[in-house]
Design a protein around this motif. Structure first.
Motif: not given
Length: 232
Positions: A30-32, A90-93, A98
């Protein structure tokens, strides 16, 4: 040599060589976190003409229908180098959300006709003298940008984006116009006397800032029958 148009009669060459290095770290799906550096080296030879008139021309539209009294070729060699960083988070909870935050630097460059070492003077009988100048000393503007966005996937092929950005522009490129006392030095120009010329030139301003925020929705009408299912 005939000089017909300030925006067309020049012979400039600009070579840009760039290279970059980048890396990314993703401790979980989920995290980059990404980072990069780009170096751009510019080598240019800005060639143009020094042209002088002593008659009434359509100078306001930068059109020169007649042959100037005097034309000479001028040139200037210029080199620039810039190191431009980038950091992106970048985070995708959730699967349909996004989040993006990015800080980067980029360059704004002048057009070749603005950078050509050109000088065009029209005495116009001393009634409305004008001068349009190129600017080979025009520097690229380094623009620092901070951008953030949240993307919501509302449905397949339907995305809602909310974003905000801030730009800090160092030496932004702008068009300037001013009046200045000036005298043509070429003895071939008739009525050669000092007059109040209107000058026009592209220059570097000191600083500029831009704030922007917005919302947009992109939706593909896939529920429509073919061939309308690709409309959006």
């Amino acid at each position: 040599t005939e000089f017909k148009s300030f925006a067309e009669d020049f012979n400039s060459k600009r070579s840009i060589l760039g290279g970059w290095i980048q890396a990314a770290w993703a401790p979980e799906p989920r995290f980059r976190l990404s980072g990069a550096f780009r170096y751009e080296a510019t080598e240019a030879d800005y060639r143009g003409f020094n042209a002088q008139w002593n008659s009434s021309e359509d100078f306001g539209n930068i059109i020169f229908p007649r042959t100037p009294v005097s034309v000479s070729e001028v040139s200037r060699k210029v080199d620039h180098g810039h190191l431009l960083p980038l950091v992106r988070l970048e985070y995708q909870p959730r699967s349909n959300i996004h989040v993006l935050v990015e800080a980067r630097q980029s360059l704004q460059r002048g057009k070749l006709w603005e950078l050509a070492a050109t000088e065009a003077y029209d005495l116009d009988g001393g009634t409305a003298p004008e001068a349009i100048l190129g600017n080979p000393d025009l520097e690229p503007s380094v623009q620092s940008q901070l951008f953030s966005a949240v993307n919501f996937a509302l449905a397949p092929a339907s995305i809602l984006r909310i974003y905000a950005e801030y730009w800090d522009m160092l030496k932004p490129i702008a068009r300037a116009s001013w009046f200045q006392s000036f005298q043509l030095e070429d003895p071939a120009i008739s009525n050669n006397f000092q007059a109040n010329y209107r000058f026009e030139q592209t220059i570097n301003a000191e600083r500029g800032r831009l704030y922007r925020a917005g919302l947009n929705w992109t939706h593909l009408l896939s529920e429509f029958p073919h061939p309308f299912d690709q409309l959006g």
